[in-house]
Design an enzyme around this catalytic site. Structure first.
Site, mmCIF file in Angstrom:
data_model
loop_
_atom_site.group_PDB
_atom_site.id
_atom_site.type_symbol
_atom_site.label_atom_id
_atom_site.label_comp_id
_atom_site.label_asym_id
_atom_site.label_seq_id
_atom_site.Cartn_x
_atom_site.Cartn_y
_atom_site.Cartn_z
ATOM 1 N N ASP A 97 0.849 -1.194 0.000
ATOM 2 C CA ASP A 97 0.000 0.000 0.000
ATOM 3 C C ASP A 97 0.885 1.244 0.000
ATOM 4 O O ASP A 97 2.113 1.146 -0.027
ATOM 5 C CB ASP A 97 -0.996 -0.011 1.158
ATOM 6 C CG ASP A 97 -0.405 0.444 2.495
ATOM 7 O OD1 ASP A 97 0.845 0.502 2.620
ATOM 8 O OD2 ASP A 97 -1.189 0.719 3.420
ATOM 9 N N ASP A 261 -5.948 -5.877 8.268
ATOM 10 C CA ASP A 261 -4.577 -5.769 8.761
ATOM 11 C C ASP A 261 -4.580 -4.936 10.031
ATOM 12 O O ASP A 261 -5.417 -4.053 10.209
ATOM 13 C CB ASP A 261 -3.652 -5.139 7.711
ATOM 14 C CG ASP A 261 -3.976 -3.678 7.448
ATOM 15 O OD1 ASP A 261 -3.480 -2.810 8.205
ATOM 16 O OD2 ASP A 261 -4.728 -3.389 6.497
#
Length: 414
Positions: A97, A261
């Site tokens: 990311d 996450d």
């Protein structure tokens, strides 16, 4: 439900000696230190999340990786860098990311679509999250109140995120990227999050990460997911960025969440004031025995003449000796608690943690835990003292969190 652990280059040194607190002179950090999936008997997560901002940094600011680490990651790829294929219990996935919270104060994200594709492709990720711009706020009235003070700014950030998602997917497809693109939904209300997911699906995304939800309360997160579920296609899978909340996994799964996450379990080992050491059904406090020469508050009190350095060093050593002797059955719990109380008072003098310490000492979690680290470290893992002990306890917490998640998922399946 898959659990991804965000990387921040947290490792432990197997050569670290708890008594002398020294390391092997031959230690090479990248080669010899162990990540959580290597240190524990079984990997506590299904994959790793690695942020471009941590690896490459931002314009004018370096990331957490050293130059040699960054170069090696690009050279060998994410799987070899983290030695992911040396475990054989299951294949660990990789997700990249941009680390949007690191540039949240900027007017626009600092990366282009091609730069992000370069990062994901160059490192060989399985999944790559599009560039997003975090919306710092949550207020349902902004949906209808044109005079809302943040409405225009929030709408602009959402539009930037959607435009970048479209460009990112287009560039990934044009370049025949091997990773699976994941779009990011940003919003400030259930309605706005649903609109964002709907737009991402029209762009072509079947994997969507829900961003900006870390500060939200659980009822608000669930309200957003329920609204999204109304427009979500059955084939669209959702990922929660930075959210764990194990007790809500059934509700998350019912609304299309297939992965999340979080670093919470790990960070609680050294960030939380109480919940540092996980057991399956509750958390315990770690035993605080900070180093005299490594505790800023204590050093400040010594410099100010409020505390004798010689007395502090003596108490520190007595606490360590007593804790270890308690573990061998040669010192009573009362003796240990009295020394810990005295050292606590010397270090900050604000709180009496005696009751919490007694529960930890009586529980003796390290004796029965099968994580692999409690067995090797013994009572040392219960000490709030330096990164080697704290990170081992953090890895242990990940092990227990995985057990908690499995228990919740079994309940969901039933």
């Amino acid at each position: 439900m898959k659990f991804f652990f965000p990387d921040s280059q947290d490792q432990i040194d197997p050569s670290f000696d708890f008594i002398s607190e020294e390391r092997s002179i031959y230690r090479v950090r990248q080669r010899d230190d162990h990540y959580a999936h290597e240190a524990l008997r079984a990997s506590p997560f299904d994959g790793l999340l690695v942020s471009k901002a941590i690896v490459d940094g931002l314009p004018g600011a370096a990331g957490k990786y050293t130059a040699p680490q960054r170069q090696r990651l690009y050279r060998v790829g994410v799987r070899d860098f983290f030695r992911l294929d040396e475990r054989h219990d299951r294949r660990l996935e990789t997700m990249g990311d941009c680390g949007a919270f690191t540039y949240v104060r900027d007017d626009v994200p600092p990366y282009t679509a091609d730069e992000v594709v370069d990062f994901y492709e160059g490192c060989g990720f399985d999944l790559g999250i599009s560039i997003d711009h975090v919306i710092l706020g949550y207020d349902k009235t902004a949906d209808t109140d044109a005079s809302h003070p943040h409405r225009d700014g929030w709408q602009q950030r959402q539009q930037i995120t959607l435009e970048l998602a479209a460009e990112f997917r287009s560039r990934a497809r044009a370049r025949k990227a091997r990773f699976t693109p994941v779009g990011v939904a940003q919003g400030w209300s259930p309605t706005s999050y649903a609109a964002s997911v709907s737009a991402l699906q029209k762009i072509g995304y079947s994997r969507v990460a829900m961003g900006g939800m870390v500060p939200l309360k659980t009822p608000d997160i669930l309200a957003c997911l329920e609204a999204v579920n109304v427009v979500r296609k059955s084939s669209t899978q959702l990922h929660l960025l930075g959210i764990s909340r194990c007790e809500n996994v059934e509700a998350f799964a019912a609304n299309g969440v297939t992965s999340f996450d979080s670093t919470s379990a790990f960070r609680q080992s050294f960030k939380d004031d109480h919940d540092n050491y996980y057991a399956l059904d509750r958390n315990y406090s770690a035993l605080r025995v900070p180093q005299v020469d490594g505790n800023p508050k204590l050093k400040a009190r010594i410099r100010a003449g409020q505390v004798s350095q010689a007395q502090a060093i003596k108490l520190e050593r007595q606490c360590l000796q007593a804790v270890r002797r308690y573990d061998t059955g040669t010192v009573t719990i009362e003796t240990v608690l009295e020394l810990l109380r005295e050292y606590d008072q010397l270090c900050d003098g604000r709180k009496d943690r005696t009751a919490s310490y007694q529960q930890t000492l009586e529980a003796q979690l390290w004796r029965d835990c099968q994580c692999g680290l409690c067995e090797s470290a013994g009572i040392e893992i219960a000490l709030f003292r330096g990164s080697e002990r704290n990170k081992r306890r953090g890895f242990h917490n990940l092990h227990v969190f995985r057990q908690r998640l499995a228990r919740e998922l079994e309940g969901t399946a039933a």
